[in-house]
Design a protein around this motif. Structure first.
Motif, PDB file in Angstrom:
ATOM      1  N   ARG A 116       5.262 -14.628 -10.543  1.00  0.00           N
ATOM      2  CA  ARG A 116       5.132 -13.557  -9.548  1.00  0.00           C
ATOM      3  C   ARG A 116       4.016 -12.555  -9.833  1.00  0.00           C
ATOM      4  N   ASP A 117       3.369 -12.631 -10.986  1.00  0.00           N
ATOM      5  CA  ASP A 117       2.299 -11.666 -11.261  1.00  0.00           C
ATOM      6  C   ASP A 117       1.170 -12.331 -12.055  1.00  0.00           C
ATOM      7  N   GLY A 163       4.404  -7.779  -7.028  1.00  0.00           N
ATOM      8  CA  GLY A 163       3.188  -8.416  -7.506  1.00  0.00           C
ATOM      9  C   GLY A 163       2.029  -7.443  -7.440  1.00  0.00           C
ATOM     10  N   LEU A 211      -1.514 -11.298  -4.419  1.00  0.00           N
ATOM     11  CA  LEU A 211      -0.214 -11.549  -3.804  1.00  0.00           C
ATOM     12  C   LEU A 211      -0.324 -12.571  -2.674  1.00  0.00           C
ATOM     13  N   TYR A 246       4.259 -12.212   0.978  1.00  0.00           N
ATOM     14  CA  TYR A 246       4.197 -10.795   1.359  1.00  0.00           C
ATOM     15  C   TYR A 246       4.781 -10.584   2.760  1.00  0.00           C
ATOM     16  N   SER A 306       3.822 -19.762  -4.484  1.00  0.00           N
ATOM     17  CA  SER A 306       3.290 -18.394  -4.474  1.00  0.00           C
ATOM     18  C   SER A 306       2.440 -18.148  -5.713  1.00  0.00           C
ATOM     19  N   SER A 332      -1.888 -17.110  -6.423  1.00  0.00           N
ATOM     20  CA  SER A 332      -2.420 -16.161  -7.410  1.00  0.00           C
ATOM     21  C   SER A 332      -3.356 -16.850  -8.379  1.00  0.00           C
TER      22      SER A 332
END
Length: 571
Positions: free
Chosen positions: A388-389, A428, A433, A438, A447, A451
């Motif tokens: 997620r990041d 994020g 993102l 989103y 997802s 990134s």
């Protein structure tokens, strides 16, 4: 008088091409008892068949056994009626094929024999399984991937994917003859029997997926040992914790929560001691404390364990935008997930208001200052994990510039069986993102792929993800704009000074743009991304080694247009 049929075919693209001509015959008339159709067949004066009589409504094909060169690009097929024939010659159809003169080596003979035997053993009928398995690359057999086909040695089969092929019986022993196999996927079939021990002797194997079969999942000890060395063995059931190397152990007879609590208590005790040692050392040498960086959690300090082992200690600051929830999530994930491309958690401190995470020290900082763990999170873990990041500052670099993913405070796991996504509050970093996530709040493994695509674009271009001074602020919009103008030299990181291979760069750019596609359905998964990046690297290394990149910094035109409109704004 004998009747001749002369067929002049202008076939080859180049005068020196060698060709095979295929002639198709079938009698379409009902001949009486005293009637015959018989003729001689030749190609460029060389006999193919004498006194041939086609069969009624039965299809037959003839061709030259050796390729021929057609003079002045003309191939002459001659059909000559014999003396006893009452009907003239006929020809129903003709095909010509030019011989492709490949400079690549053919696939290693042992691999060819092994893969053909596997196909025969399982009764596979796959249309593409004809000719050479690996060469040419455009005709690679379905389910296979191979080592570099442009190299100085015969290519080897490195990946075998027979998922959902209706396989029955046991795991074929012939698989062990593919000695360079790295990835084996036999999932979603009807295989029975035990998991064979010979898989452990295949030293190149990195991933084995045996899920959704009817196998006895008793794991041989040799395979358990290989798991400790980094092999990912993916099977059904709870008997194996698929995230931990060497975790094929029997279920404990007491509740898992109790075991986890006891283990955590021991770890906390050890870590507290380590933390206090670090704090005391820090007090004694306060003037020499080195801050490595600062993020949303807090400041990261450089320290040592026992005065020799370097560590990175991330301490929660009072002004942190994160907190105990993210701290707990990262500890829980890294205690059970281990991979060569994920940063290692040495320990942690959880005492009242003092929260700290202690990691291995990555001497070359993060990627932004100067990439393969995501695939493991997505397919190697059960349940699957989404980071997620993913961004440059969360990819750290070791001594040999090996990348490791860090900062798992926002990570989420999937525990919904076969569900492909989970609904969650959007989190994020703006710019990285996934626009679909989103917009909908539906989080999926893909997802992370978005990134990662942004990270690839940063590496290639050395551009900021969002730059309001550019005509197109977001890096995907800017990249699409520049690509459609057709000048690759203005895209590349200027620090390269034009020293790059345009073919490999284009493949990498195309992959990055696919990953960063606003539509998740059009993105590859991380396994596909890893395979493509390896091929890009292998191709670039081969070309560089042969000094064949004379036009590496030349521009080239493209007719592709890139869909980059759906970019999420900062929240």
């Amino acid at each position: 008088m004998r009747v001749k049929a002369l067929i002049d075919i202008e076939f080859p693209e180049f005068p020196t091409d060698k060709v095979y001509i295929y002639l198709h015959f079938a009698e379409v008339e009902v001949l009486r008892a005293n009637e015959t159709r018989e003729f001689n067949i030749s190609l460029n004066g060389v006999s193919i068949n004498d006194s041939y009589g086609p069969l009624y409504l039965q299809f037959e094909t003839m061709h030259n056994q050796s390729p021929v060169t057609c003079e002045n690009r003309n191939c002459i097929i001659k059909l000559t009626r014999t003396g006893k024939s009452t009907h003239p010659p006929l020809l129903n159809a003709v095909e010509g094929f030019a011989v492709a003169d490949f400079r690549q080596y053919e696939t290693d003979a042992n691999d060819v024999t092994a893969i053909k035997n596997i196909g025969t053993a399982y009764g596979l009928s796959i249309i593409s399984w004809q000719g050479d398995p690996c060469v040419p690359r455009g005709f690679l057999w379905d389910g296979l991937n191979c080592s570099d086909t442009e190299g100085s040695t015969p290519p080897r089969i490195t990946s075998l994917n027979l998922s959902s092929r209706g396989l029955t019986g046991t795991i074929e022993t012939g698989i062990q003859k593919l000695t360079h196999l790295e990835n084996l996927d036999l999932s979603n079939n009807s295989l029975t029997g035990v998991i064979p021990e010979f898989l452990a002797s295949m030293k190149s194997l990195l991933i084995i997926n045996l899920t959704k079969n009817n196998l006895n999942i008793s794991i041989p000890q040799a395979l358990r040992n290989r798991e400790k060395e980094g092999l990912k063995l993916i099977v059904d059931g709870d008997e194996i914790n698929q995230c931990l190397p060497g975790s094929c152990v029997q279920k404990m007879k007491f509740p898992v929560m109790i075991a986890a609590f006891v283990a955590s208590a021991v770890v906390v005790g050890i870590v507290l001691v380590l933390f206090f040692i670090f704090v005391l050392k820090r007090k004694k040498t306060s003037s020499h404390v080195e801050a490595l960086g600062e993020g949303g959690f807090g400041v990261v300090y450089h320290g040592y364990l026992n005065g020799s082992q370097p560590l990175a200690v991330k301490v929660l600051s009072e002004s942190s935008s994160q907190g105990y929830k993210h701290f707990k999530a990262e500890v829980e994930l890294l205690l059970r997930v281990h991979h060569i491309n994920l940063v290692n958690l040495v320990g942690y401190c959880d005492e009242r208001d003092h929260l700290a995470l202690i990691y291995e020290y990555m001497c070359n900082g993060d990627l932004k200052d100067h990439l393969s763990g995501l695939e493991y999170l997505h397919i190697g873990c059960q349940p699957s994990m989404v980071h997620r990041d993913v961004k440059c500052t969360n990819i750290l670099l070791g001594e040999q510039f090996s990348g490791k993913i860090a900062d798992f405070g926002l990570s989420r796991s999937f525990q919904l069986g076969d569900e492909s996504h989970v609904s969650t509050v959007v989190a994020g970093t703006p710019g990285y993102l996934d626009p679909e996530y989103y917009r909908t709040g539906r989080l999926a493994e893909i997802s992370d792929v978005y990134s990662f695509g942004i990270v690839l674009l940063e590496i290639i271009t050395s551009q900021r993800v969002i730059d309001q001074t550019r005509e197109k602020p977001h890096i995907t919009e800017w990249m699409g704009f520049m690509l459609n103008r057709g000048d690759i030299t203005r895209i590349m990181d200027p620090k390269l000074h034009g020293d790059f291979n345009s073919r490999s760069v284009w493949r990498a750019i195309e992959l990055a743009m696919l990953c960063a596609n606003p539509s998740s359905e059009k993105r590859p998964n991380m396994s596909q991304v890893v395979i493509e990046l390896k091929e890009c690297l292998a191709s670039a290394n081969t070309i560089n080694s042969k000094n064949q990149d004379a036009n590496s910094n030349s521009s080239f035109e493209m007719s592709m247009s890139f869909d980059t409109k759906a970019v999420p704004s900062a929240r």
